[in-house]
Structure formats: C-alpha cells, structure tokens
Design an enzyme around this catalytic site. Structure first.
Site, short mmCIF file in Angstrom:
data_model
loop_
_atom_site.label_atom_id
_atom_site.label_comp_id
_atom_site.label_asym_id
_atom_site.label_seq_id
_atom_site.Cartn_x
_atom_site.Cartn_y
_atom_site.Cartn_z
N CYS A 49 11.23 -14.74 16.70
CA CYS A 49 12.47 -15.42 17.56
C CYS A 49 11.72 -15.92 18.74
O CYS A 49 12.27 -16.77 19.60
CB CYS A 49 13.57 -14.79 17.60
SG CYS A 49 13.44 -13.33 18.73
N ASP A 51 11.24 -13.92 21.42
CA ASP A 51 11.66 -12.99 22.72
C ASP A 51 10.80 -11.98 22.64
O ASP A 51 9.97 -11.47 21.68
CB ASP A 51 13.04 -12.59 22.15
CG ASP A 51 14.02 -13.61 22.41
OD1 ASP A 51 13.79 -14.79 23.14
OD2 ASP A 51 15.09 -13.66 21.65
N CYS A 74 18.22 -11.78 23.35
CA CYS A 74 19.49 -12.08 23.34
C CYS A 74 20.32 -10.82 23.41
O CYS A 74 19.64 -9.80 23.99
CB CYS A 74 19.79 -12.64 21.86
SG CYS A 74 19.29 -11.26 21.04
N CYS A 118 16.63 -8.57 15.74
CA CYS A 118 16.58 -7.80 17.01
C CYS A 118 16.29 -6.18 16.88
O CYS A 118 15.86 -5.71 17.81
CB CYS A 118 17.84 -8.08 17.67
SG CYS A 118 18.31 -9.95 17.74
FE1 FES Z 1 15.34 -12.91 19.87
FE2 FES Z 1 17.48 -11.45 19.23
S1 FES Z 1 17.04 -13.35 18.96
S2 FES Z 1 15.66 -10.64 20.08
#
Ligand code: FES
Length: 148
Positions: A49, A51, A74, A118
C-alpha cells in the site's frame, strides 16, 4: 458542542460496525509506539500500500526484552504493530520467529479483508528485524561500520 458529540458518537458507532473492540482499543491507544536507540535488531518494510513500518528490538540472551514500532500507515497498521509488540515482548528468538500474520489477526479479533495486509506488514517487519539481529548476533560491533 452537541453536534460535535453527536458526530463523535456516530463515528464510534460506524467504527464498531467494521472493527473489533480490540482493534479499536489498540488503534486508539497503541502500545510500544516509538523507537529504541541502538537496537539489537531493526527492520523497515514498505507494504504494497506504500506505507512503512519499522520495528526495533532489544534482545538479551536470545529473549526479546523490549520492542517498539513506528508506522506512517493507517489505523489498522497502528493496531497491527501494537498487537505485534504485545505478542513479541518476552518471547525467545525461536518463538518470535514463528509469529505469523494470522497470530496478529487472531489476537486482534480479525480485520476487514481490505486491511488484512496491514497485519502482514507488521509480521514482515518483525521478520526483517529478526534477520537483522541474527546477521549481527555474533559480531555486533560490525554494525558500527556497516549500515548504522
Ligand atoms: Fe497501508 Fe494499512 S493501508 S498499512
């Protein structure tokens, strides 16, 4: 002010429809958030994602004394990282190596399908930190002239 309270109540109600009480609790009050200076193990992974999560380990006699994490992701990445640290702290190296995304998901009471990755991000970052620890375990001074 009443409108604000009403809005807050509605948001909480919507969250409860999607997330388990454990997820909401860890997301609102993440455990072990932060970094450890000069960690014995460090992992940083960017998830699909985009992140990032970072995991820091303090290890003595093959037991994890302290674990911290950071994420720019998130709410469910916060909950996953937080739960990961709860699962890992006090464990031996071999026990920690066996922690899977399912362990995190089960401990959280599940995540919606679109957030399952995640928990994988948290588990993958732990694995990186463990790999880092194992790579330098016998020659920790090499950290000084390698990547850190
Ligand atoms: Fe990227 Fe949860 S959407 S870590």
């Amino acid at each position: 002010m009443e409108n604000f309270d009403e809005l807050e109540r509605k948001i909480a109600e919507e969250m409860r429809k999607v997330y388990s009480p454990k997820v909401i609790e860890h997301f609102q009050n993440p455990r072990n958030l932060g970094s450890i200076p000069s960690p014995d193990g460090f992992g940083r992974v960017i998830g699909p994602c985009g992140d990032t999560m970072q995991v820091y380990l303090k290890i003595k006699d093959d037991y994890i004394l302290e674990v911290k994490f950071l994420t720019d992701g998130c709410g469910t990445s916060l909950a996953s990282g937080s739960m990961l640290t709860e699962l890992v702290r006090g464990k031996s190296i071999s026990e920690a190596l066996r922690i899977t995304p399912d362990d995190i998901l089960n401990a959280l009471g599940g995540l919606p399908e679109e957030s399952v990755h995640c928990a994988f991000l948290a588990s993958d970052t732990l694995k990186e930190a463990m790999k880092d620890y194992l790579a330098f375990k016998n020659e920790p001074w090499k950290r000084v002239y390698t990547h850190r």
